[in-house]
Design a protein around this motif. Structure first.
Motif, short mmCIF file in Angstrom:
data_model
loop_
_atom_site.label_atom_id
_atom_site.label_comp_id
_atom_site.label_asym_id
_atom_site.label_seq_id
_atom_site.Cartn_x
_atom_site.Cartn_y
_atom_site.Cartn_z
N TYR A 54 0.83 -1.21 0.00
CA TYR A 54 0.00 0.00 0.00
C TYR A 54 0.86 1.26 0.00
N THR A 55 1.87 1.30 0.86
CA THR A 55 2.76 2.46 0.93
C THR A 55 3.49 2.68 -0.39
N ARG A 56 3.96 1.60 -0.99
CA ARG A 56 4.68 1.72 -2.26
C ARG A 56 3.74 2.15 -3.38
N ALA A 57 2.53 1.66 -3.37
CA ALA A 57 1.55 2.07 -4.39
C ALA A 57 1.29 3.56 -4.33
N LEU A 58 1.17 4.10 -3.12
CA LEU A 58 0.97 5.54 -2.96
C LEU A 58 2.17 6.31 -3.49
N GLU A 59 3.37 5.83 -3.19
CA GLU A 59 4.59 6.50 -3.64
C GLU A 59 4.67 6.53 -5.17
N LEU A 60 4.42 5.41 -5.79
CA LEU A 60 4.51 5.32 -7.25
C LEU A 60 3.40 6.13 -7.93
N ALA A 61 2.23 6.16 -7.31
CA ALA A 61 1.14 6.97 -7.86
C ALA A 61 1.46 8.46 -7.75
N ASP A 62 1.93 8.89 -6.59
CA ASP A 62 2.27 10.30 -6.39
C ASP A 62 3.39 10.74 -7.32
N GLU A 63 4.36 9.85 -7.54
CA GLU A 63 5.47 10.17 -8.44
C GLU A 63 4.95 10.50 -9.84
N ARG A 64 3.97 9.73 -10.30
CA ARG A 64 3.45 9.94 -11.65
C ARG A 64 2.50 11.13 -11.74
N GLN A 65 1.82 11.45 -10.69
CA GLN A 65 0.83 12.52 -10.76
C GLN A 65 1.36 13.88 -10.31
N TYR A 66 2.43 13.91 -9.53
CA TYR A 66 2.89 15.18 -8.98
C TYR A 66 4.35 15.52 -9.30
N SER A 67 5.11 14.53 -9.79
CA SER A 67 6.53 14.79 -10.08
C SER A 67 6.83 14.80 -11.57
N ARG A 68 5.81 14.78 -12.39
CA ARG A 68 5.99 14.76 -13.83
C ARG A 68 5.23 15.90 -14.48
N PRO A 69 5.62 16.30 -15.67
CA PRO A 69 4.87 17.34 -16.39
C PRO A 69 3.41 16.92 -16.56
N SER A 70 2.53 17.88 -16.65
CA SER A 70 1.10 17.58 -16.72
C SER A 70 0.76 16.67 -17.90
#
Length: 208
Positions: A54-70
């Motif tokens: 669960y923790t890793r899923a949140l990390e990978l999701a946040d990376e794609r939605q908040y650390s990348r260009p729109s």
């Protein structure tokens, strides 16, 4: 075909359990899909897990939605957590190879049905036209998987499309063999050109 007019927003759904060893590759494969990223929605349900899925899923999701260009972000990524198992009934004691034991399948299938039904209701949104289920431990698929499935659904006017799932391995000569996974009831034991291996409730038909 024109994505924006024929198929707008497929929802990729995946229930996960103790999947820490597979989850990075799962997201990596999603990133290889050539379907327009902003039209893809992703729904993940982590249940009955004893590891850090669960923790890793949140990390990978946040990376794609908040650390990348729109333009590189998905339409939406939702990560849920909800447990369904009772102690001793397909819960955390049912991990790894043991989960394929034939005597565990009734309990496993009930839990899987509950988790999938719950995830479908929680993740789907009005703008979503299709649901695409992808297991967390799939090793590879074509980058045009979504286009292929949706194109077939459109041409055949099909409501449900199920792709073949293959298990790739190698023989003693180093040649690639592809094994077709099928339900036991669908296996044809009369075909002499196939070697069948039993693995719990499923069989692997190997074309020689």
């Amino acid at each position: 075909f024109p994505y924006t007019t024929l198929f707008r927003s497929p929802q990729i759904l995946c229930p996960m359990k103790n999947s820490i060893e597979h989850i990075w590759h799962f997201f990596h494969l999603l990133d290889t899909l050539s379907y327009p990223r902003h039209l893809l929605h992703l729904g993940i349900l982590v249940s009955d897990s004893s590891d850090a899925t669960y923790t890793r899923a949140l990390e990978l999701a946040d990376e794609r939605q908040y650390s990348r260009p729109s333009k590189a972000r998905y339409g939406r990524i939702s990560v849920f957590r909800k447990d369904f198992a009772e102690a001793g009934v397909g819960g955390n004691d049912n991990v790894g190879g043991a989960r394929h034991g034939y005597d565990l399948q009734v309990g496993r299938r009930k839990l899987l049905a509950k988790s999938r039904t719950w995830l479908l209701g929680a993740a789907m949104a009005p703008e979503v036209d299709w649901a695409l289920w992808i297991d967390v431990d799939v090793v590879e698929y074509d980058k045009e998987l979504v286009q292929t499935l949706l194109g077939y659904a459109r041409s055949e006017q099909a409501d449900v499309v199920v792709p073949n799932c293959m298990w790739k391995t190698y023989n003693e000569m180093g040649c690639v063999l592809r094994l077709l996974l099928c339900e036991e009831d669908d296996a044809d034991d009369s075909n002499a050109d196939h070697t069948t291996a039993t693995t719990g409730p499923k069989r692997l038909n190997l074309s020689i």
